[in-house]
Motif scaffolding. Structure first.
Motif, PDB file in Angstrom:
ATOM      1  N   VAL A   1       1.414  -1.813  -2.107  1.00  0.00           N
ATOM      2  CA  VAL A   1       0.989  -1.947  -2.729  1.00  0.00           C
ATOM      3  C   VAL A   1       2.051  -2.096  -4.128  1.00  0.00           C
ATOM      4  O   VAL A   1       3.323  -2.036  -3.699  1.00  0.00           O
ATOM      5  CB  VAL A   1       0.081  -1.161  -3.301  1.00  0.00           C
ATOM      6  N   ASP A   2       2.116  -3.364  -4.784  1.00  0.00           N
ATOM      7  CA  ASP A   2       2.638  -3.800  -5.947  1.00  0.00           C
ATOM      8  C   ASP A   2       2.611  -2.206  -6.746  1.00  0.00           C
ATOM      9  O   ASP A   2       1.958  -1.695  -6.937  1.00  0.00           O
ATOM     10  CB  ASP A   2       2.238  -4.394  -6.293  1.00  0.00           C
TER      11      ASP A   2
ATOM     12  N   ARG B   1       4.071  -2.317  -9.653  1.00  0.00           N
ATOM     13  CA  ARG B   1       3.275  -2.836 -10.869  1.00  0.00           C
ATOM     14  C   ARG B   1       1.697  -2.711 -10.493  1.00  0.00           C
ATOM     15  O   ARG B   1       1.196  -3.026 -12.064  1.00  0.00           O
ATOM     16  CB  ARG B   1       3.733  -3.943 -12.064  1.00  0.00           C
ATOM     17  N   ASN B   2       0.941  -3.080  -9.664  1.00  0.00           N
ATOM     18  CA  ASN B   2      -0.569  -2.432 -10.001  1.00  0.00           C
ATOM     19  C   ASN B   2      -1.069  -1.129  -9.766  1.00  0.00           C
ATOM     20  O   ASN B   2      -1.182  -0.336  -9.056  1.00  0.00           O
ATOM     21  CB  ASN B   2      -1.180  -3.681  -8.484  1.00  0.00           C
ATOM     22  N   GLU B   3      -0.848  -0.877 -11.445  1.00  0.00           N
ATOM     23  CA  GLU B   3      -0.903   0.784 -11.601  1.00  0.00           C
ATOM     24  C   GLU B   3      -2.394   1.360 -11.620  1.00  0.00           C
ATOM     25  O   GLU B   3      -2.575   2.133 -10.855  1.00  0.00           O
ATOM     26  CB  GLU B   3      -0.917   0.743 -12.871  1.00  0.00           C
ATOM     27  N   ALA B   4      -3.149   0.359 -10.826  1.00  0.00           N
ATOM     28  CA  ALA B   4      -5.158   0.788 -10.261  1.00  0.00           C
ATOM     29  C   ALA B   4      -5.056   1.104  -9.397  1.00  0.00           C
ATOM     30  O   ALA B   4      -5.768   2.107  -8.654  1.00  0.00           O
ATOM     31  CB  ALA B   4      -5.623  -0.536 -11.127  1.00  0.00           C
ATOM     32  N   ALA B   5      -3.946   0.139  -8.384  1.00  0.00           N
ATOM     33  CA  ALA B   5      -4.397   0.326  -7.214  1.00  0.00           C
ATOM     34  C   ALA B   5      -3.810   1.472  -6.781  1.00  0.00           C
ATOM     35  O   ALA B   5      -4.156   2.959  -5.293  1.00  0.00           O
ATOM     36  CB  ALA B   5      -3.854  -0.763  -6.747  1.00  0.00           C
ATOM     37  N   VAL B   6      -2.541   1.629  -7.029  1.00  0.00           N
ATOM     38  CA  VAL B   6      -1.923   2.882  -6.407  1.00  0.00           C
ATOM     39  C   VAL B   6      -2.427   4.557  -6.993  1.00  0.00           C
ATOM     40  O   VAL B   6      -2.008   4.626  -6.690  1.00  0.00           O
ATOM     41  CB  VAL B   6       0.196   3.314  -7.881  1.00  0.00           C
ATOM     42  N   ALA B   7      -3.174   4.389  -8.356  1.00  0.00           N
ATOM     43  CA  ALA B   7      -3.630   5.530  -8.627  1.00  0.00           C
ATOM     44  C   ALA B   7      -5.135   5.496  -8.149  1.00  0.00           C
ATOM     45  O   ALA B   7      -5.308   6.646  -7.235  1.00  0.00           O
ATOM     46  CB  ALA B   7      -4.623   5.440 -10.040  1.00  0.00           C
TER      47      ALA B   7
ATOM     48  N   LYS C   1       3.510   8.161  -1.351  1.00  0.00           N
ATOM     49  CA  LYS C   1       4.272   7.215  -0.948  1.00  0.00           C
ATOM     50  C   LYS C   1       5.144   7.921   0.011  1.00  0.00           C
ATOM     51  O   LYS C   1       6.605   8.771  -0.009  1.00  0.00           O
ATOM     52  CB  LYS C   1       5.197   6.847  -3.089  1.00  0.00           C
ATOM     53  N   VAL C   2       6.012   6.658   0.782  1.00  0.00           N
ATOM     54  CA  VAL C   2       6.953   6.553   1.794  1.00  0.00           C
ATOM     55  C   VAL C   2       8.408   6.093   1.978  1.00  0.00           C
ATOM     56  O   VAL C   2       8.855   6.011   2.933  1.00  0.00           O
ATOM     57  CB  VAL C   2       5.685   7.142   2.874  1.00  0.00           C
ATOM     58  N   GLY C   3       7.757   4.791   1.220  1.00  0.00           N
ATOM     59  CA  GLY C   3       8.984   4.252   1.209  1.00  0.00           C
ATOM     60  C   GLY C   3       9.211   3.079   0.609  1.00  0.00           C
ATOM     61  O   GLY C   3       7.544   3.022   0.035  1.00  0.00           O
ATOM     62  N   GLU C   4       9.931   2.378   0.644  1.00  0.00           N
ATOM     63  CA  GLU C   4      10.319   0.851  -0.058  1.00  0.00           C
ATOM     64  C   GLU C   4      10.428  -0.583   0.773  1.00  0.00           C
ATOM     65  O   GLU C   4      10.962  -0.345   1.449  1.00  0.00           O
ATOM     66  CB  GLU C   4      11.089   1.303  -1.245  1.00  0.00           C
ATOM     67  N   THR C   5       9.470  -1.408   0.391  1.00  0.00           N
ATOM     68  CA  THR C   5       9.986  -2.476   1.044  1.00  0.00           C
ATOM     69  C   THR C   5       9.513  -4.153  -0.059  1.00  0.00           C
ATOM     70  O   THR C   5       9.726  -3.297  -1.557  1.00  0.00           O
ATOM     71  CB  THR C   5       9.297  -2.701   2.248  1.00  0.00           C
ATOM     72  N   GLN C   6       9.552  -4.916   0.790  1.00  0.00           N
ATOM     73  CA  GLN C   6       9.627  -6.442  -0.266  1.00  0.00           C
ATOM     74  C   GLN C   6       8.949  -7.487   1.110  1.00  0.00           C
ATOM     75  O   GLN C   6       8.972  -7.023   1.636  1.00  0.00           O
ATOM     76  CB  GLN C   6      10.806  -7.284   0.083  1.00  0.00           C
ATOM     77  N   HIS C   7       7.835  -7.768  -0.481  1.00  0.00           N
ATOM     78  CA  HIS C   7       7.363  -8.983   0.359  1.00  0.00           C
ATOM     79  C   HIS C   7       7.745  -9.571   1.422  1.00  0.00           C
ATOM     80  O   HIS C   7       8.905 -10.119   0.499  1.00  0.00           O
ATOM     81  CB  HIS C   7       6.701  -9.575  -1.120  1.00  0.00           C
ATOM     82  N   THR C   8       7.463 -10.320   2.037  1.00  0.00           N
ATOM     83  CA  THR C   8       7.889 -10.858   2.904  1.00  0.00           C
ATOM     84  C   THR C   8       6.967 -13.052   2.919  1.00  0.00           C
ATOM     85  O   THR C   8       8.110 -13.532   3.547  1.00  0.00           O
ATOM     86  CB  THR C   8       8.957 -11.224   4.070  1.00  0.00           C
ATOM     87  N   ALA C   9       6.095 -12.507   2.579  1.00  0.00           N
ATOM     88  CA  ALA C   9       5.268 -13.241   2.258  1.00  0.00           C
ATOM     89  C   ALA C   9       5.386 -14.863   1.525  1.00  0.00           C
ATOM     90  O   ALA C   9       6.927 -14.851   0.592  1.00  0.00           O
ATOM     91  CB  ALA C   9       4.556 -13.083   1.989  1.00  0.00           C
ATOM     92  N   ASP C  10       6.199 -15.811   2.307  1.00  0.00           N
ATOM     93  CA  ASP C  10       6.340 -17.438   0.838  1.00  0.00           C
ATOM     94  C   ASP C  10       5.252 -16.736  -0.510  1.00  0.00           C
ATOM     95  O   ASP C  10       3.977 -16.795   0.443  1.00  0.00           O
ATOM     96  CB  ASP C  10       6.123 -18.559   1.983  1.00  0.00           C
ATOM     97  N   GLY C  11       6.337 -17.556  -0.831  1.00  0.00           N
ATOM     98  CA  GLY C  11       5.777 -17.687  -2.471  1.00  0.00           C
ATOM     99  C   GLY C  11       6.323 -16.112  -2.616  1.00  0.00           C
ATOM    100  O   GLY C  11       6.315 -16.390  -4.656  1.00  0.00           O
TER     101      GLY C  11
ATOM    102  N   SER D   1       7.988 -13.483  -1.433  1.00  0.00           N
ATOM    103  CA  SER D   1       9.477 -13.084  -1.031  1.00  0.00           C
ATOM    104  C   SER D   1      10.500 -12.009  -2.234  1.00  0.00           C
ATOM    105  O   SER D   1      10.516 -12.874  -3.607  1.00  0.00           O
ATOM    106  CB  SER D   1       9.969 -14.081  -0.297  1.00  0.00           C
ATOM    107  N   GLY D   2      10.310 -11.136  -1.969  1.00  0.00           N
ATOM    108  CA  GLY D   2      11.603 -10.434  -2.762  1.00  0.00           C
ATOM    109  C   GLY D   2      10.773  -9.814  -3.854  1.00  0.00           C
ATOM    110  O   GLY D   2      11.219  -8.612  -4.268  1.00  0.00           O
ATOM    111  N   VAL D   3       9.183 -10.125  -3.856  1.00  0.00           N
ATOM    112  CA  VAL D   3       8.580  -8.755  -4.258  1.00  0.00           C
ATOM    113  C   VAL D   3       9.160  -7.688  -4.275  1.00  0.00           C
ATOM    114  O   VAL D   3       8.559  -7.110  -3.297  1.00  0.00           O
ATOM    115  CB  VAL D   3       6.893  -9.619  -4.601  1.00  0.00           C
ATOM    116  N   PRO D   4       9.373  -6.324  -4.941  1.00  0.00           N
ATOM    117  CA  PRO D   4       9.496  -5.036  -4.100  1.00  0.00           C
ATOM    118  C   PRO D   4       7.929  -4.581  -4.549  1.00  0.00           C
ATOM    119  O   PRO D   4       7.263  -4.806  -5.251  1.00  0.00           O
ATOM    120  CB  PRO D   4       9.785  -4.097  -5.900  1.00  0.00           C
ATOM    121  N   LEU D   5       7.374  -3.840  -3.338  1.00  0.00           N
ATOM    122  CA  LEU D   5       6.029  -3.481  -2.927  1.00  0.00           C
ATOM    123  C   LEU D   5       6.480  -1.754  -2.510  1.00  0.00           C
ATOM    124  O   LEU D   5       7.931  -1.476  -1.894  1.00  0.00           O
ATOM    125  CB  LEU D   5       5.500  -4.061  -1.759  1.00  0.00           C
TER     126      LEU D   5
END
Length: 166
Positions: free
Chosen positions: A123-124, A126-132, A141-151, A153-157
């Motif tokens: 989950v992003d 910044r999507n506070e409603a989803a995180v809640a 929360k068990v880790g962090e990654t980044q979007h790898t999808a085109d468009g 890419s690189g957005v933290p998740l």
């Protein structure tokens, strides 16, 4: 009142529209409306959804009140992690949020993988409603990654996990 049922091919156009609306409401402020339109056209098209519906080790559900679909969810067994289901999508139309539809969709999905002992999602942050929402439903929360999808890419998740009964 909405009830949760397995999605069928005849639902896919409505699911595509639902995803377009919820993605714009959720992500326009984060990614920009043009980028969201580009992503939803590719990821949420009827052919893309049809491929998910056909996947054998997955579950695709909708919340239906007999007139419209208020939400959808999609999860599948993780390809790279045994005994783990991955929650790919859980979306409720903005006008129906906070009415228990997401809870009901999730409750159905978490019972659909009897061999899984955990469910993962990304989950992003910044999507506070989803995180809640996910925190309230037992995910941590068990880790962090980044979007790898085109468009986008690189957005933290953030990666969240919940133990399952399997």
């Amino acid at each position: 009142m909405f009830f949760v049922r397995t999605a069928s091919e005849r639902d896919l156009a409505k699911v595509s529209a639902l995803l377009g609306e919820t993605w714009h409401a959720t992500y326009d402020a984060l990614y920009g409306a043009d980028k969201v339109s580009e992503i939803t056209a590719r990821w949420h098209s009827v052919p893309a959804l049809k491929a998910r519906l056909a996947r054998k080790d997955s579950e695709f559900v909708v919340a239906d009140n007999g007139r419209e679909l208020g939400g959808m969810g999609y999860a599948a067994m993780a390809k790279d992690r045994p005994k783990t289901a991955f929650l790919h999508q859980l979306y409720v139309l903005p006008r129906y949020q906070r009415q228990g539809i997401g809870r009901d969709l999730f409750a159905e999905l978490e019972t659909c993988f009897p061999d899984a002992n955990a469910m993962l999602l990304e989950v992003d942050p910044r999507n506070e409603a989803a995180v809640a929402f996910y925190g309230a439903h037992g995910f941590v929360k068990v880790g962090e990654t980044q979007h790898t999808a085109d468009g986008i890419s690189g957005v933290p998740l953030h990666v969240y996990e919940k133990p399952l009964g399997g």
